[in-house]
Design a protein around this motif. Structure first.
Motif, mmCIF file in Angstrom:
data_model
loop_
_atom_site.group_PDB
_atom_site.id
_atom_site.type_symbol
_atom_site.label_atom_id
_atom_site.label_comp_id
_atom_site.label_asym_id
_atom_site.label_seq_id
_atom_site.Cartn_x
_atom_site.Cartn_y
_atom_site.Cartn_z
ATOM 1 N N VAL A 80 42.306 34.029 -2.440
ATOM 2 C CA VAL A 80 42.674 32.695 -2.925
ATOM 3 C C VAL A 80 41.701 32.333 -4.058
ATOM 4 O O VAL A 80 40.504 32.618 -3.949
ATOM 5 C CB VAL A 80 42.590 31.658 -1.780
ATOM 6 N N GLU A 114 48.262 32.848 7.202
ATOM 7 C CA GLU A 114 48.759 33.177 5.855
ATOM 8 C C GLU A 114 49.991 34.047 6.040
ATOM 9 O O GLU A 114 49.943 35.106 6.651
ATOM 10 C CB GLU A 114 47.689 33.936 5.062
ATOM 11 N N LYS A 121 49.686 39.360 -5.041
ATOM 12 C CA LYS A 121 48.415 40.048 -4.780
ATOM 13 C C LYS A 121 48.528 40.968 -3.575
ATOM 14 O O LYS A 121 48.042 42.086 -3.580
ATOM 15 C CB LYS A 121 47.295 39.030 -4.553
ATOM 16 N N ASN A 122 49.207 40.469 -2.512
ATOM 17 C CA ASN A 122 49.342 41.287 -1.302
ATOM 18 C C ASN A 122 50.202 42.522 -1.542
ATOM 19 O O ASN A 122 49.962 43.573 -0.988
ATOM 20 C CB ASN A 122 49.937 40.456 -0.158
ATOM 21 N N LEU A 127 49.758 34.672 -3.959
ATOM 22 C CA LEU A 127 49.225 35.509 -2.878
ATOM 23 C C LEU A 127 50.199 36.628 -2.523
ATOM 24 O O LEU A 127 49.808 37.727 -2.161
ATOM 25 C CB LEU A 127 48.949 34.669 -1.629
#
Lengths: 146, 136
Positions: A30, A68, A142-143, A139
């Protein structure tokens, strides 16, 4: 990903919670500004619960979960053995009025509502359950790339 | 004399432990009629009382200006912001110039979420803050 934390209702524990969340948000990648905002949100709710609901009683527990999933951060905060808190009665801070009244409090929940996408409080078994959600679509990207 | 010295050591030790425990350090500096409060660490519901005391002390003196050094302020919550807000009326009444300087991006962001930049002066550096305070 789900993370749990349980604390005693003592203002001195606020720093521990911020450190815990800081480490989680680094892991989740984050951004620094948004991590600080999310940490602030939890800090504000916990400070309110410790001071007003738990009356600084260190025997009382407050539980926190952070989830998350799908680019969304969700916090659930459990305030046990408390009277019902009606969030709909909360009015956003009027800064001019706060200055005039020389008030130190009154801005925390406004900050929370301004930062989060959704804020709700449900009441079950004498427990106020705060559910706070923030969408961070980056996110997901990114993941996927991780 | 020895007793006072011992007592002072105890007070210093207590202050040190208190700051360590509360994760915030506060010190003050006097430059002519300008009172500077340096804050280091986290300003939250637990530590904001220390700032509140420092603000009361500063306002009680015949200062021309009070500046708050935020260069080492790592974190601020509404409790910290509330301390500044609660003193604005008295500062205005006493015609004391008041400003913050050196806020990092995280602290400035919190400040802006509430729109406090409309109410509290803030400058990027000590030099500019001093110029503004002296140039009144």
């Amino acid at each position: 990903m789900k993370y749990d934390l349980s604390i005693k209702a003592d203002k001195k524990n606020l720093k521990k919670v911020r450190n815990f969340l800081g480490e989680v948000f680094v892991k989740l990648q984050v951004s620094a500004i948004e991590a600080n905002q999310l940490i602030l949100v939890v800090d504000e709710i916990l400070a309110n619960l410790i001071i007003h609901s738990s009356k600084n009683d260190p025997q009382k527990n407050i539980d926190l979960t952070l989830t998350e999933k799908g680019g969304e951060i969700t916090f659930e905060i459990y305030d046990y053995n408390s009277p019902y808190f009606d969030l709909t009665q909360h009015q956003d801070a009027n800064l001019q009025e706060l200055v005039k009244q020389k008030r130190k409090g009154g801005m925390g929940l406004t900050l929370v509502k301004n930062i989060m996408d959704e804020v709700e409080v449900s009441y079950e078994d004498n427990t106020n359950i705060w559910r706070l959600q923030k969408r961070l679509p980056y996110l997901l990207v990114k993941n996927k790339n991780a | 004399m020895k007793k006072i010295s011992f007592l002072q050591k105890i007070i210093t030790l207590c202050k040190f432990l208190r700051n360590l425990y509360q994760k915030m350090n506060l010190s003050t500096e006097q430059q002519q009629e300008i009172h500077i409060i340096h804050i280091e660490g986290d300003l939250d519901a637990s530590s904001s009382i220390i700032l509140d005391t420092a603000m009361y002390e500063a306002i009680s003196k015949p200062e021309k200006a009070i500046l708050v050094d935020c260069e080492k302020l790592n974190y601020i919550s509404s409790a910290g912001l509330g301390v500044f807000m609660s003193h604005l009326s008295d500062l205005e009444e006493k015609n004391i110039f008041f400003a913050l300087y050196g806020m990092n991006e995280k602290v400035k962001n919190v400040f802006e979420i509430l729109g406090l930049e409309q109410l509290i002066k803030h400058f990027p550096s000590k030099q500019i803050a001093l110029q503004e305070a002296l140039g009144r």
